[in-house]
Design a protein around this motif. Structure first.
Motif, mmCIF file in Angstrom:
data_model
loop_
_atom_site.group_PDB
_atom_site.id
_atom_site.type_symbol
_atom_site.label_atom_id
_atom_site.label_comp_id
_atom_site.label_asym_id
_atom_site.label_seq_id
_atom_site.Cartn_x
_atom_site.Cartn_y
_atom_site.Cartn_z
ATOM 1 N N ASP A 20 6.709 3.863 0.679
ATOM 2 C CA ASP A 20 6.686 3.239 1.500
ATOM 3 C C ASP A 20 5.509 2.915 2.417
ATOM 4 N N MET A 21 5.225 1.781 2.454
ATOM 5 C CA MET A 21 3.747 1.479 3.117
ATOM 6 C C MET A 21 3.827 1.407 4.374
ATOM 7 N N ALA B 197 8.723 -2.503 -7.679
ATOM 8 C CA ALA B 197 8.103 -1.637 -6.478
ATOM 9 C C ALA B 197 7.362 -0.417 -6.956
ATOM 10 N N THR C 210 3.871 -1.371 -8.277
ATOM 11 C CA THR C 210 3.009 -2.240 -7.489
ATOM 12 C C THR C 210 1.759 -1.289 -6.767
ATOM 13 N N PRO D 179 -1.807 -1.886 -4.197
ATOM 14 C CA PRO D 179 -2.546 -2.762 -3.464
ATOM 15 C C PRO D 179 -4.164 -2.672 -4.013
ATOM 16 N N TYR E 256 2.148 -5.472 -2.631
ATOM 17 C CA TYR E 256 3.372 -4.701 -2.255
ATOM 18 C C TYR E 256 4.643 -5.450 -2.948
ATOM 19 N N CYS E 257 5.621 -5.014 -2.678
ATOM 20 C CA CYS E 257 7.093 -5.376 -2.915
ATOM 21 C C CYS E 257 7.811 -5.123 -2.024
ATOM 22 N N GLN E 258 8.595 -6.114 -1.542
ATOM 23 C CA GLN E 258 9.311 -6.374 -0.506
ATOM 24 C C GLN E 258 10.655 -5.714 -1.145
ATOM 25 N N LYS F 276 8.408 -2.409 2.543
ATOM 26 C CA LYS F 276 7.474 -3.059 1.795
ATOM 27 C C LYS F 276 6.711 -1.701 1.015
ATOM 28 N N MET G 93 5.212 0.140 -2.635
ATOM 29 C CA MET G 93 4.149 0.185 -3.499
ATOM 30 C C MET G 93 4.387 1.359 -4.571
#
Length: 284
Positions: A119-120, A141, A144, A146, A152-154, A159, A161
């Motif tokens: 969780d970002m 997700a 992913t 940065p 990021y993946c919604q 968001k 990663m």
């Protein structure tokens, strides 16, 4: 006996070619004694094709894409999808080796499956139980990153990663889920610990306004090493066996050659076959 056995799979990007070899050995032997499955990043893709019983699919995907500059290229570093284009990977896989999600769900309908992401907003691990609708997005997700991929993946209202930053080897999660026996497939030598890295430092500085995420990057080596200590010390007194290369794989996370891919895959096949052969005497 009623006790649960977990399969935990570390990530590793292209190094997951080793994992694909282990799991192909499992599939060839029709070996699947697990009740709990937890995959991280590239390991979650390998896990998915294992659950759907698609022999050699992951090997074929990695060996097809590692030289494709539409997938990995420095020219894409500042492009929308980044240095590693996960959208291209997904499209390639869907077209050429579509994941049989219904088969995977059927294979594990009475078991637990989780894909790990981060969780970002907090830097904490998120454990996704994939459905037919969310499975592919959960894989994206979990992988992913940065700076290296799209960022990021919604996923719903979060968001997310790469799960490797928050729970790189989720053995403790397996215990929390009820596992008394854990098989861990690694893409790094079992006792190798990490050192401080410029990538972690840069991420910590970049996200300095997000304390939770900044700590994940700045202290990534320590989080990883704490996990190794947990596995080695085994404070929960569960049975743990690791399938890991004795030395660093020839393949690195984002660079390899055809010869290295074949070598690392065959090593995975060999160790996977050995594990299946010795399973009852070593693990039961």
């Amino acid at each position: 006996m009623g006790d649960k056995t977990a399969l935990v799979i570390q990530g590793g990007a292209l190094k997951s070619i080793f994992t694909s070899g282990v799991l192909d050995a499992f599939m060839a032997a029709n070996f699947n004694p697990f009740d709990i499955y937890i995959g991280v990043s590239g390991g979650s893709m390998c896990l998915s094709y294992y659950l759907s019983n698609q022999y050699k699919a992951t090997y074929n995907i990695i060996s097809s894409l590692f030289t494709d500059d539409k997938f990995i290229s420095l020219k894409q570093l500042f492009a929308k999808e980044g240095y590693v284009n996960l959208a291209y990977l997904e499209k390639f896989a869907i077209k050429n080796y579509p994941l049989k999600i219904a088969a995977a769900l059927e294979a594990c309908k009475t078991n637990q499956v989780e894909i790990v992401a981060t969780d970002m907003s907090t830097g904490e691990a998120v454990y996704i139980s994939p459905s037919e609708r969310t499975w592919l997005k959960a894989l994206r997700a979990s992988s992913t990153l940065p700076f290296l991929t799209k960022g990021y993946c919604q996923f719903g209202d979060k968001k997310l990663m790469d799960g490797g930053w928050s729970d790189p080897i989720p053995a403790q999660r397996a215990v929390k889920n009820g596992a008394e026996k854990i098989v861990i497939i690694r893409t790094m030598p079992a006792d190798l610990k990490l050192e401080w890295s410029y990538f972690g430092w840069f991420g910590g500085m970049w996200y300095k306004d997000n304390p939770g995420l900044s700590r994940r990057f700045s202290n990534d080596h320590q989080y990883y090493n704490d996990t190794i200590d947990y596995i080695n010390n085994n404070p929960d007194n569960v049975k743990i066996i690791q399938i890991a290369p004795e030395k660093l794989l020839a393949t690195s996370s984002y660079s390899t050659t055809k010869h290295k891919i074949i070598s690392d895959y065959r090593l995975g096949l060999d160790l996977g076959a050995q594990f299946v052969h010795n399973y009852r005497q070593d693990f039961e």
